[in-house]
Design a protein around this motif. Sequence first.
Motif, short mmCIF file in Angstrom:
data_model
loop_
_atom_site.label_atom_id
_atom_site.label_comp_id
_atom_site.label_asym_id
_atom_site.label_seq_id
_atom_site.Cartn_x
_atom_site.Cartn_y
_atom_site.Cartn_z
N LEU A 136 89.11 17.35 32.08
CA LEU A 136 89.15 18.73 32.50
C LEU A 136 88.94 18.72 34.00
N VAL A 137 89.52 19.68 34.69
CA VAL A 137 89.49 19.65 36.15
C VAL A 137 88.83 20.91 36.70
N ASP A 138 87.94 20.73 37.64
CA ASP A 138 87.44 21.81 38.48
C ASP A 138 87.28 21.26 39.89
N ALA A 139 87.08 22.13 40.85
CA ALA A 139 87.08 21.72 42.26
C ALA A 139 85.96 20.74 42.58
N LEU A 140 84.78 20.96 42.05
CA LEU A 140 83.65 20.07 42.33
C LEU A 140 83.93 18.65 41.85
N HIS A 141 84.35 18.52 40.60
CA HIS A 141 84.57 17.18 40.06
C HIS A 141 85.80 16.52 40.66
N LEU A 142 86.80 17.30 41.00
CA LEU A 142 87.96 16.73 41.68
C LEU A 142 87.54 16.18 43.05
N SER A 143 86.71 16.93 43.76
CA SER A 143 86.22 16.45 45.07
C SER A 143 85.43 15.15 44.92
N GLN A 144 84.60 15.08 43.89
CA GLN A 144 83.84 13.86 43.65
C GLN A 144 84.77 12.68 43.38
N GLU A 145 85.77 12.90 42.56
CA GLU A 145 86.71 11.83 42.23
C GLU A 145 87.55 11.42 43.44
N ARG A 146 87.93 12.37 44.25
CA ARG A 146 88.67 12.03 45.47
C ARG A 146 87.81 11.13 46.37
N SER A 147 86.54 11.47 46.49
CA SER A 147 85.63 10.67 47.30
C SER A 147 85.46 9.26 46.72
N ARG A 148 85.33 9.18 45.41
CA ARG A 148 85.21 7.87 44.76
C ARG A 148 86.45 7.02 45.01
N MET A 149 87.61 7.63 44.91
CA MET A 149 88.85 6.88 45.10
C MET A 149 89.02 6.45 46.55
N ALA A 150 88.64 7.30 47.49
CA ALA A 150 88.71 6.93 48.90
C ALA A 150 87.77 5.75 49.17
N SER A 151 86.60 5.79 48.57
CA SER A 151 85.63 4.70 48.74
C SER A 151 86.15 3.41 48.10
#
Length: 170
Positions: A136-151
Amino acid sequence: MGTSDHDDPGSRHDGRQFDLNGRPMVPRRWETLRRAMIGGRAAPRDVLTVTDRDVVVVGESDDEAASSSSILDASTLRPADQAVVRHVLALPDDGVEAAVGLAALDEYEAIPVDVVADRFAIPEGLAPVVLARVQLVDALHLSQERSRMASLASRHSGVAVGWQIVQRPR
């Protein structure tokens, strides 16, 4: 989530429940008993997987500075429905296997690059890698996942070049 008397959109094809971060949830006793008595799995055609091709892009971005909330606000995302979140990374060939292995710890799967076609520019000398999972997608968790992937990309001498969210059309 996971306590209602109907199939939760956060469930995956094997019947397990997952939170917004894609982590398995332990069902409560009542849910376990209910499933044992009346069943609780979704019909196979209703289950979304990362390899499904009958999906449409409902939101995407290749701008690392764009906020997840602004992209999602402009998208056609149906927040209550399952979605596949795809992260596109560009990595050196010798870092791909290790990065995919680490992402698998968070339930991500590497999928064929052709699913994102040529929507993202891959820097020369780096290999495109698409990591995806159903959630399921929401802005907070999408932001967290984007940060994880960038890292993850950075730790393997690469970059996160974009992401997209796909869902089945209505």
